[in-house]
Scaffold this motif. Sequence first.
Motif, mmCIF file in Angstrom:
data_model
loop_
_atom_site.group_PDB
_atom_site.id
_atom_site.type_symbol
_atom_site.label_atom_id
_atom_site.label_comp_id
_atom_site.label_asym_id
_atom_site.label_seq_id
_atom_site.Cartn_x
_atom_site.Cartn_y
_atom_site.Cartn_z
ATOM 1 N N HIS A 1 -3.524 3.756 -1.925
ATOM 2 C CA HIS A 1 -4.174 2.560 -1.394
ATOM 3 C C HIS A 1 -3.225 1.767 -0.495
ATOM 4 N N VAL A 2 -1.949 1.737 -0.835
ATOM 5 C CA VAL A 2 -0.973 1.056 0.020
ATOM 6 C C VAL A 2 -0.869 1.760 1.371
ATOM 7 N N LEU A 3 -0.770 3.068 1.345
ATOM 8 C CA LEU A 3 -0.571 3.830 2.583
ATOM 9 C C LEU A 3 -1.828 3.855 3.444
ATOM 10 N N LEU A 4 -2.994 3.849 2.820
ATOM 11 C CA LEU A 4 -4.238 3.867 3.579
ATOM 12 C C LEU A 4 -4.541 2.517 4.216
ATOM 13 N N ALA A 5 -4.160 1.445 3.554
ATOM 14 C CA ALA A 5 -4.418 0.096 4.072
ATOM 15 C C ALA A 5 -3.110 -0.704 4.004
ATOM 16 N N PRO A 6 -2.191 -0.480 4.940
ATOM 17 C CA PRO A 6 -0.852 -1.072 4.834
ATOM 18 C C PRO A 6 -0.767 -2.541 5.228
ATOM 19 N N PHE B 1 8.197 -3.123 9.974
ATOM 20 C CA PHE B 1 6.931 -2.917 9.286
ATOM 21 C C PHE B 1 7.051 -1.867 8.182
ATOM 22 N N ASP B 2 7.945 -0.904 8.367
ATOM 23 C CA ASP B 2 8.174 0.085 7.303
ATOM 24 C C ASP B 2 8.689 -0.593 6.034
ATOM 25 N N LEU B 3 9.400 -1.691 6.208
ATOM 26 C CA LEU B 3 9.892 -2.423 5.035
ATOM 27 C C LEU B 3 8.732 -3.034 4.258
ATOM 28 N N GLN B 4 7.708 -3.508 4.979
ATOM 29 C CA GLN B 4 6.539 -4.061 4.297
ATOM 30 C C GLN B 4 5.887 -3.006 3.416
ATOM 31 N N ILE B 5 5.775 -1.795 3.929
ATOM 32 C CA ILE B 5 5.168 -0.714 3.145
ATOM 33 C C ILE B 5 6.016 -0.407 1.922
ATOM 34 N N ILE B 6 7.332 -0.390 2.082
ATOM 35 C CA ILE B 6 8.216 -0.104 0.944
ATOM 36 C C ILE B 6 8.091 -1.195 -0.110
ATOM 37 N N VAL B 7 8.087 -2.448 0.328
ATOM 38 C CA VAL B 7 7.960 -3.575 -0.609
ATOM 39 C C VAL B 7 6.655 -3.456 -1.395
ATOM 40 N N ARG B 8 5.581 -3.143 -0.698
ATOM 41 C CA ARG B 8 4.291 -3.027 -1.376
ATOM 42 C C ARG B 8 4.258 -1.818 -2.311
ATOM 43 N N LEU B 9 4.911 -0.732 -1.928
ATOM 44 C CA LEU B 9 4.976 0.435 -2.809
ATOM 45 C C LEU B 9 5.752 0.115 -4.087
ATOM 46 N N VAL C 1 -3.127 -3.793 -6.683
ATOM 47 C CA VAL C 1 -1.876 -3.873 -7.442
ATOM 48 C C VAL C 1 -0.647 -3.809 -6.541
ATOM 49 N N GLY C 2 -0.804 -3.303 -5.320
ATOM 50 C CA GLY C 2 0.310 -3.266 -4.377
ATOM 51 C C GLY C 2 0.269 -4.385 -3.361
ATOM 52 N N ARG C 3 -0.495 -5.424 -3.630
ATOM 53 C CA ARG C 3 -0.632 -6.552 -2.706
ATOM 54 C C ARG C 3 -0.001 -7.789 -3.310
ATOM 55 N N THR C 4 0.653 -8.587 -2.461
ATOM 56 C CA THR C 4 1.519 -9.661 -2.958
ATOM 57 C C THR C 4 0.769 -10.951 -3.262
ATOM 58 N N LEU C 5 -0.396 -10.829 -3.883
ATOM 59 C CA LEU C 5 -1.070 -11.987 -4.443
ATOM 60 C C LEU C 5 -0.287 -12.474 -5.661
ATOM 61 N N PRO C 6 -0.268 -13.775 -5.918
ATOM 62 C CA PRO C 6 0.363 -14.245 -7.161
ATOM 63 C C PRO C 6 -0.224 -13.575 -8.398
ATOM 64 N N ASN C 7 -1.521 -13.281 -8.350
ATOM 65 C CA ASN C 7 -2.175 -12.648 -9.502
ATOM 66 C C ASN C 7 -1.627 -11.262 -9.786
ATOM 67 N N MET C 8 -1.160 -10.549 -8.750
ATOM 68 C CA MET C 8 -0.613 -9.215 -8.970
ATOM 69 C C MET C 8 0.801 -9.275 -9.544
ATOM 70 N N PHE C 9 1.522 -10.371 -9.264
ATOM 71 C CA PHE C 9 2.794 -10.583 -9.952
ATOM 72 C C PHE C 9 2.532 -10.926 -11.418
ATOM 73 N N ALA C 10 1.462 -11.673 -11.676
ATOM 74 C CA ALA C 10 1.124 -12.053 -13.046
ATOM 75 C C ALA C 10 0.579 -10.874 -13.839
ATOM 76 N N LEU C 11 -0.051 -9.923 -13.155
ATOM 77 C CA LEU C 11 -0.690 -8.815 -13.853
ATOM 78 C C LEU C 11 0.302 -7.970 -14.643
ATOM 79 N N PHE C 12 1.510 -7.800 -14.113
ATOM 80 C CA PHE C 12 2.504 -6.952 -14.793
ATOM 81 C C PHE C 12 2.864 -7.487 -16.177
ATOM 82 N N PRO C 13 3.301 -8.754 -16.328
ATOM 83 C CA PRO C 13 3.613 -9.221 -17.691
ATOM 84 C C PRO C 13 2.385 -9.312 -18.586
#
Length: 524
Positions: free
Chosen positions: A16-21, A90-98, A141-153
């Motif tokens: 999903h990250v690679l298809l919609a970066p 931009f490649d860094l953005q993909i790595i961060v999201r991965l 899950v690979g998007r930098t919403l605050p909720n996705m940071f919260a989802l892990f814990p």
Amino acid sequence: MTTALDALLVGTSWCHVLLAPYTKVEESFNLHATHDVLMYGIQPAALHNYDHFVFPGAVPRTFVGSVLLAWLSSPAIHVAQSLGLVSDKFDLQIIVRLVLATLNAFAFCLLRRAVSRRFGGPTGVLFALLTCTQFHLPFWVGRTLPNMFALFPVNLAHYLLINRAPNSLYPPRHSLHAALALLVFTATVFRSEVLLLLGPMALHALIWGHTSITKLVMVGLVSVLASAGLTIGVDSYFWQQWPLWPELHGLYFNVIEGKSSEWGVLPYHTYFTSFLPKLLLASLPLSMIGFATDSRIRGHLGPALMFVGLISALGHKEWRFIIYVVPIFNIAAARGASRLVSRRKRTVLGRFCFLAVAGLLASNCIMTYLFTMASMANYPGGEALSKFNEFYSKRDNVHVHISNLAAQTGASLFLHTHAPPFLPELASPTKHWTYNKTENLSPRVLKGTREVTHIVAESTSASSFTKSKRWDQVDTIDSFDRWVVNPAIRSIPRIGLGGNPTALLQPLKMAKSDKLVILERNTT
């Protein structure tokens, strides 16, 4: 099998990250904060370069997740650079999201293992299949919403509560207290609505005698003090305000002052009748079977349902506010599906149940395909700026103005590839580019601003530029509007399949329209 299922969970999130970066505006704070930490560092002298001082948003957000994500991403970036996989920022953005996707997928892997231990191997397999064939959870899950940071814990907390023997009546006390501490940390630092999940879970533990009020208060106090100290220390530094507790500030702004209603108010039932069905897809009916047939499931799904009921009292509603309960519904659905497929296949009912589960998984795949294809075509700002960077990669002295729509639909700081800051390995000292995101500049002002050489503008305003003959239209960028029935389908009753036999293979077609244009100043 275990390794294959874990690889499936991680691989789905990566796809999903690679298809919609590209990203949307709601992801921008954490994405740009991560960019600034990576590119500028965290020394006091570097803070004035940070994007949040120019575009602070309605309420301050925490830097805790962004700093951790930047630090976790740094080794992956260095490895990718050494392998020659990084060609621009931009490649860094993909790595961060991965990296973020991998972190959340790791929590899913832990959950799957806990489900297998508590409910059996087939339920663990079905949990993985249901999760991977859904759209929203793996996509976001690979998007930098605050909720996705919260989802892990939050998922770690669920893992601690579920990871026990099949016949265990209650979780170990240390696991319960660790889970509650994680939820307190999440609510304090990342998303305050997690309090509404913490409350029912703590109440359930008290009612069933899993802990005492004294111990619960002690765990809560220690956790909230430590978590508040962390976020106040980190965020006061990055925002240069003392003291600053972002999530408390947001809670006061959105709930106490009621400002969240300015973003829209929806009926009480919306989460149950609209958002949950869209998030869960096939897991919704299967979770009802799991809830009805297994008392252990009711112990986990009950607090989740109470959470959805409590948060429904808030007028402003978004699907991401309830994303934390989707894994619990998937566990209930996996248990329900396991009940169905375990029936004897020699009976008509057994075969029907097996086919029903297979059909529901297939329907998940179909809906996820449609959602994914639409999402891939729904980031015109990112597409426009990528094209622009490619078109003018050999040009010097470029000053491009980025419209609001472009900035909101993918034109992130990581796409400012020809302007500083540069990584040492990606330095471009011969380029003198400016990416201008100044908001609400009218066409008249832009026409008279001689330093602006290019504009990424809304297509609706293109004519106001081009009719003056001072601007030339270089390219247009379209994006998704809706799915429509393939017109060829309608002709089948009239002329038969012989006219267009492939129409049945593509019953829906994507309708698009122009959203952005790339304009260049005419200097002749």
